[in-house]
Design a protein around this motif. Structure first.
Motif, PDB file in Angstrom:
ATOM      1  N   VAL A 247     -32.584 -16.391 -27.333  1.00  0.00           N
ATOM      2  CA  VAL A 247     -31.156 -16.671 -27.486  1.00  0.00           C
ATOM      3  C   VAL A 247     -30.288 -15.584 -26.871  1.00  0.00           C
ATOM      4  N   GLY A 248     -30.886 -14.534 -26.412  1.00  0.00           N
ATOM      5  CA  GLY A 248     -30.110 -13.444 -25.808  1.00  0.00           C
ATOM      6  C   GLY A 248     -29.819 -12.353 -26.819  1.00  0.00           C
ATOM      7  N   GLU A 249     -29.917 -11.154 -26.361  1.00  0.00           N
ATOM      8  CA  GLU A 249     -29.702 -10.005 -27.235  1.00  0.00           C
ATOM      9  C   GLU A 249     -28.269  -9.976 -27.756  1.00  0.00           C
ATOM     10  N   GLY A 250     -28.137  -9.842 -29.060  1.00  0.00           N
ATOM     11  CA  GLY A 250     -26.827  -9.741 -29.688  1.00  0.00           C
ATOM     12  C   GLY A 250     -26.151 -11.067 -29.961  1.00  0.00           C
ATOM     13  N   PHE A 251     -26.756 -12.173 -29.535  1.00  0.00           N
ATOM     14  CA  PHE A 251     -26.138 -13.494 -29.712  1.00  0.00           C
ATOM     15  C   PHE A 251     -25.845 -13.792 -31.176  1.00  0.00           C
ATOM     16  N   GLU A 252     -26.843 -13.638 -32.021  1.00  0.00           N
ATOM     17  CA  GLU A 252     -26.670 -13.998 -33.431  1.00  0.00           C
ATOM     18  C   GLU A 252     -25.603 -13.145 -34.110  1.00  0.00           C
ATOM     19  N   GLU A 253     -25.499 -11.911 -33.738  1.00  0.00           N
ATOM     20  CA  GLU A 253     -24.466 -11.037 -34.288  1.00  0.00           C
ATOM     21  C   GLU A 253     -23.079 -11.510 -33.844  1.00  0.00           C
ATOM     22  N   LYS A 254     -22.951 -11.906 -32.574  1.00  0.00           N
ATOM     23  CA  LYS A 254     -21.656 -12.357 -32.035  1.00  0.00           C
ATOM     24  C   LYS A 254     -21.155 -13.630 -32.711  1.00  0.00           C
ATOM     25  N   VAL A 255     -22.076 -14.511 -33.108  1.00  0.00           N
ATOM     26  CA  VAL A 255     -21.662 -15.811 -33.639  1.00  0.00           C
ATOM     27  C   VAL A 255     -21.862 -15.944 -35.145  1.00  0.00           C
ATOM     28  N   LYS A 256     -22.185 -14.860 -35.819  1.00  0.00           N
ATOM     29  CA  LYS A 256     -22.580 -14.938 -37.233  1.00  0.00           C
ATOM     30  C   LYS A 256     -21.513 -15.538 -38.146  1.00  0.00           C
ATOM     31  N   GLU A 257     -20.250 -15.487 -37.766  1.00  0.00           N
ATOM     32  CA  GLU A 257     -19.186 -16.054 -38.599  1.00  0.00           C
ATOM     33  C   GLU A 257     -19.099 -17.575 -38.479  1.00  0.00           C
ATOM     34  N   ARG A 258     -19.668 -18.144 -37.423  1.00  0.00           N
ATOM     35  CA  ARG A 258     -19.540 -19.589 -37.222  1.00  0.00           C
ATOM     36  C   ARG A 258     -20.805 -20.273 -36.756  1.00  0.00           C
ATOM     37  N   GLY A 259     -21.872 -19.507 -36.572  1.00  0.00           N
ATOM     38  CA  GLY A 259     -23.110 -20.115 -36.091  1.00  0.00           C
ATOM     39  C   GLY A 259     -24.336 -19.534 -36.757  1.00  0.00           C
ATOM     40  N   MET A 260     -25.370 -20.360 -36.819  1.00  0.00           N
ATOM     41  CA  MET A 260     -26.628 -19.927 -37.424  1.00  0.00           C
ATOM     42  C   MET A 260     -27.773 -20.415 -36.543  1.00  0.00           C
ATOM     43  N   VAL A 261     -28.729 -19.517 -36.296  1.00  0.00           N
ATOM     44  CA  VAL A 261     -29.940 -19.868 -35.557  1.00  0.00           C
ATOM     45  C   VAL A 261     -31.085 -19.913 -36.553  1.00  0.00           C
TER      46      VAL A 261
END
Length: 175
Positions: free
Chosen positions: A21-35
């Protein structure tokens, strides 16, 4: 990147060993997205009231589950019958949109992140989303009626199949 830039809320289910998913992706979207990297019950997720769209490869079961749940589809076919199912979803029964590949291929082509942003936003807040939602809800209601106990067409067809199978078995035993 397309999901990140779309600015919509999402749940992305992936196979842990297959997708980066790319480094840092989950941190960038944590307020509106979940993997999620494990098996989930897709039908239960689609039936949740907060789900407003489904990015799908358009396997037949996924198409049926989405329609029965009343959720519009963003079709992104990869292989087998998926391209035909995606065409049906977007062009024939009009309960979804189609992701377009760069080279115009109907299956498995490269899709730019800008195209994904455009289509995700169109599915979630676009001008035609009300019509898509209305159409998929109508089909969902029809599916529910077809499955009604003792009254629906699917129920009747299953009863007929069982009766014929029992009849066939009785005839085989007699012979």
């Amino acid at each position: 990147m397309g999901l990140e830039e779309s600015k919509v809320n999402f749940l992305w289910v992936i196979r842990n060993d297959e997708t980066e998913v790319g480094e840092g992706f989950e941190e960038k979207v944590k307020e509106r997205g979940m993997v999620v990297r494990e098996w989930v019950n897709q039908r239960e997720i689609l039936l949740h009231e907060s789900v407003k769209g489904f990015l799908s490869h358009c396997g037949w079961n996924s198409v049926l589950e989405s329609i029965c749940a009343g959720v519009p589809i963003l079709a992104w076919p990869i292989m087998a019958e998926q391209a035909l199912n995606a065409k049906m979803v977007a062009e024939e029964i009009k309960v979804g949109l189609r992701v377009e590949s760069c080279d115009g291929s109907v299956m498995g082509g490269f899709v730019k992140w800008e195209e994904l942003v455009k289509k995700v936003r169109e599915l979630m807040v676009g001008e035609n989303v009300k019509e898509l939602r209305k159409k998929v809800k109508e089909l969902s209601e029809g599916a529910k009626k077809a499955m009604e106990e003792e009254k629906g067409l699917s129920w009747h067809t299953l009863d007929t199949l069982i009766a014929e199978a029992c009849n066939f078995q009785q005839n085989v035993i007699k012979d």
